[in-house]
Design a protein around this motif. Structure first.
Motif, mmCIF file in Angstrom:
data_model
loop_
_atom_site.group_PDB
_atom_site.id
_atom_site.type_symbol
_atom_site.label_atom_id
_atom_site.label_comp_id
_atom_site.label_asym_id
_atom_site.label_seq_id
_atom_site.Cartn_x
_atom_site.Cartn_y
_atom_site.Cartn_z
ATOM 1 N N THR A 2 0.832 -1.201 0.000
ATOM 2 C CA THR A 2 0.000 0.000 0.000
ATOM 3 C C THR A 2 0.868 1.252 0.000
ATOM 4 N N ASP A 3 0.240 2.380 -0.316
ATOM 5 C CA ASP A 3 0.969 3.650 -0.303
ATOM 6 C C ASP A 3 1.532 3.954 1.083
ATOM 7 N N GLN A 4 0.741 3.587 2.124
ATOM 8 C CA GLN A 4 1.197 3.827 3.496
ATOM 9 C C GLN A 4 2.439 2.984 3.789
ATOM 10 N N THR A 6 4.543 1.757 1.616
ATOM 11 C CA THR A 6 5.635 2.266 0.796
ATOM 12 C C THR A 6 6.268 3.484 1.466
#
Length: 55
Positions: A2-4, A6
């Motif tokens: 997920t972006d979080q 990453t």
């Protein structure tokens, strides 16, 4: 990944050398111990697996 996750990984990759490895350079006696060789290789393998698998 997920972006979080990453973002957390990017933050760790940026902060780890500053908070652990850079201060360790002030202790050259640490680098003559065999355990540092093992930890360095373990760190490299762990980082490679994390980046490859995203875990």
């Amino acid at each position: 990944m997920t972006d979080q996750n990453t973002g957390q990984l990017a933050d760790f990759i940026d902060e780890d050398p500053k908070s652990f490895w850079l201060p360790a350079l002030d202790h050259p006696e640490w680098w003559t111990r065999d355990i540092r060789i093992d930890l360095g290789l373990l760190t490299l393998a762990s980082a490679t697996a994390t980046l490859r698998d995203g875990n």
